[in-house]
Motif scaffolding. Structure first.
Motif, short mmCIF file in Angstrom:
data_model
loop_
_atom_site.label_atom_id
_atom_site.label_comp_id
_atom_site.label_asym_id
_atom_site.label_seq_id
_atom_site.Cartn_x
_atom_site.Cartn_y
_atom_site.Cartn_z
N GLN A 56 -4.13 4.82 2.30
CA GLN A 56 -4.38 6.04 1.52
C GLN A 56 -4.31 5.76 0.02
OE1 GLN A 56 -5.38 8.55 3.36
NE2 GLN A 56 -5.91 9.59 1.45
N ARG A 57 -3.35 4.93 -0.38
CA ARG A 57 -3.24 4.59 -1.81
C ARG A 57 -4.53 3.93 -2.30
NH1 ARG A 57 2.51 2.53 -0.56
NH2 ARG A 57 3.68 4.45 -0.85
N MET A 58 -5.11 3.11 -1.45
CA MET A 58 -6.38 2.48 -1.84
C MET A 58 -7.48 3.54 -1.93
SD MET A 58 -8.59 -0.41 0.20
CE MET A 58 -8.99 0.59 1.62
N LEU A 59 -7.52 4.44 -0.96
CA LEU A 59 -8.59 5.44 -0.95
C LEU A 59 -8.50 6.39 -2.13
CD1 LEU A 59 -8.65 6.26 2.86
CD2 LEU A 59 -10.41 5.09 1.54
N GLU A 60 -7.29 6.57 -2.65
CA GLU A 60 -7.11 7.50 -3.77
C GLU A 60 -7.48 6.89 -5.13
OE1 GLU A 60 -3.11 8.75 -3.18
OE2 GLU A 60 -3.67 10.04 -1.48
N LEU A 61 -7.78 5.61 -5.15
CA LEU A 61 -8.17 5.00 -6.42
C LEU A 61 -9.48 5.62 -6.90
CD1 LEU A 61 -7.43 1.23 -5.79
CD2 LEU A 61 -6.15 2.82 -7.19
N PRO A 62 -9.57 6.00 -8.18
CA PRO A 62 -10.79 6.65 -8.65
C PRO A 62 -12.01 5.76 -8.44
CG PRO A 62 -9.15 6.49 -10.41
CD PRO A 62 -8.57 5.82 -9.21
N GLY A 63 -13.06 6.35 -7.88
CA GLY A 63 -14.33 5.63 -7.71
C GLY A 63 -14.32 4.62 -6.59
N GLU A 64 -13.22 4.51 -5.87
CA GLU A 64 -13.16 3.48 -4.85
C GLU A 64 -13.48 3.98 -3.46
OE1 GLU A 64 -12.95 0.23 -5.29
OE2 GLU A 64 -13.07 0.82 -7.37
#
Ligand code: SF4
Length: 404
Positions: A392-400
């Motif tokens: 989830q932390r990865m998915l929340e990165l802007p534009g990622e």
């Protein structure tokens, strides 16, 4: 050079009950070298010589209709890929599965950690099936939870654990992702490793990068401007990782000593050789390749990047591609107007990806069509919770979110 940012238990003799966790076989375990079977499969595994296999797979797939969704990783054999509803890299496939809640059964033609990720990202009623339990990943196997916990203790003793953010590549087991989730860390893919590392360095002064040293080193040096000696290599087979406290304190990037047994085999010599053999060739490699290979290449990027680069390349262009052989052969077949060769003459298919063959796919599909769930991959709830946090932390990165 253009750097582009570009489960526990054993199989039963009867079909598995839904929800029963299954562990991965170590390659060769339960194998029968004298038969076509490879590893034990409950019930009747069709022989590879059966001429009706394609028809049997078609029939079983048609009988299951929308209740079934078949995912095919780019590195899979053609005989399996032809039945995939979608193809892609591991993260794209897991998200595709999650986007189809009507599919009760997700057959993952890929390797074990991919099926785990699909189980983590899909709903509870969806069953993820890996047609052959010997389809593991040597890179994922190079970072075991107990080893990583020991390493964290070593970092704590050196007084640097609090300043370190653990980052794991998608190609890791669910319990390693969960470890990262628990310790404020995150998952990355080969497409977004730089963005993820930027995020991590906003939260800590150091990163413990698991399990692929090459992706970690290539991203740190080529995309983040670190020096090679900002990176140290933690070897889990040596006491304290083979590092002193001073080395750990001075390092910015603590690389786990793991690698892909396919991409790690490409050599700088192969780049030189192909340039001699094919004048004007462009060398395109995956960031799991060794740093020395990447330095000699023209372009580096994820599997999806490799596909897009070849897609957009002009007719008549020449490419030597350093990634898994099944994909390179398919690229060459699909782009006859371009010259596409495999970078290395001494590297073969990913042995574990190749475990998923038509007999195993037919076996899994026919069992499903008869109401038997076989080889279901189930991640336990606590592991799933923390692994999802890291994802989830990865998915929340802007534009990622749109990237694979
Ligand atoms: S190609 Fe490498 S990283 Fe991918 S499954 Fe095979 S061993 Fe693992």
């Amino acid at each position: 050079m253009g750097i582009v940012v570009g489960v526990t238990s054993t199989p039963t003799s009867a079909p598995t009950m839904p929800g029963t966790p299954l562990s991965l076989y170590i390659l060769g375990e339960k194998s029968d070298p004298l038969s076509e079977r490879g590893v034990e499969c409950p019930g009747d595994l069709p022989p590879a010589s059966d001429p009706a296999l394609v028809e049997r797979a078609r029939r079983a797939k048609a009988a299951l209709g929308d209740r079934l969704f078949i995912l095919g990783h780019h590195y899979q054999r053609d005989e399996v890929i032809q039945f995939a509803d979608v193809t892609g890299d591991s993260f794209k496939l897991a998200r595709e599965a999650a986007a189809r809640p009507n599919a009760e059964s997700i057959v993952f033609c890929g390797v074990h950690f991919m099926a785990e990720s699909a189980d983590i990202l899909t709903a509870d009623h969806q069953k993820v099936i890996l047609p052959d339990l010997a389809a593991g990943c040597s890179m994922a196997d190079m970072a075991r939870l107990a080893q990583v916990e020991d390493a964290w203790d070593v970092l704590a003793d050196a007084g640097v654990a609090d300043a370190t953010v653990p980052v794991t590549y998608m190609n890791s087991s669910a319990d390693i992702k969960a470890f990262c989730g628990k310790h404020g860390g995150v998952v990355c893919t080969s497409s977004n490793a730089k963005a993820v590392l930027d995020w991590a360095y906003r939260r800590g002064q150091k990163v413990l990068f698991l399990p692929d040293q090459h992706l970690g080193r290539n991203t740190a040096v080529l995309q983040m401007g670190m020096r090679l000696d900002d990176c140290v290599l933690y070897d889990p087979r040596r006491q304290n990782g083979g590092l002193t406290e001073e080395q750990l304190q001075a390092a910015k990037m603590i690389l786990w000593k793991g690698h892909c047994s396919v991409h790690g085999r490409f050599t700088p010599q192969a780049v030189d050789d192909v340039r001699t053999r094919i004048p004007g060739v462009q060398v395109l490699v995956h960031p799991e390749c060794q740093h020395e290979v990447v330095l000699k290449s023209d372009l580096i990027g994820s599997t999806e990047f490799i596909l897009q680069t070849i897609e957009k390349a002009p007719a008549g262009s020449k490419w030597a591609v350093g990634t898994e052989l099944n994909l390179v052969k398919r690229l060459a077949m699909n782009h006859p107007d371009k010259e596409i060769v495999f970078l290395e003459q001494h590297v073969c298919y990913c042995a574990t990806m190749n475990r998923i063959d038509l007999p195993h796919l037919v076996w899994a599909l026919e069992n499903l069509a008869q109401g038997h769930v076989v080889n279901q991959i189930v991640v336990d709830q606590e592991t799933e919770h923390y692994a999802r946090e890291a994802l989830q932390r990865m998915l929340e990165l802007p534009g990622e979110t749109a990237k694979d």
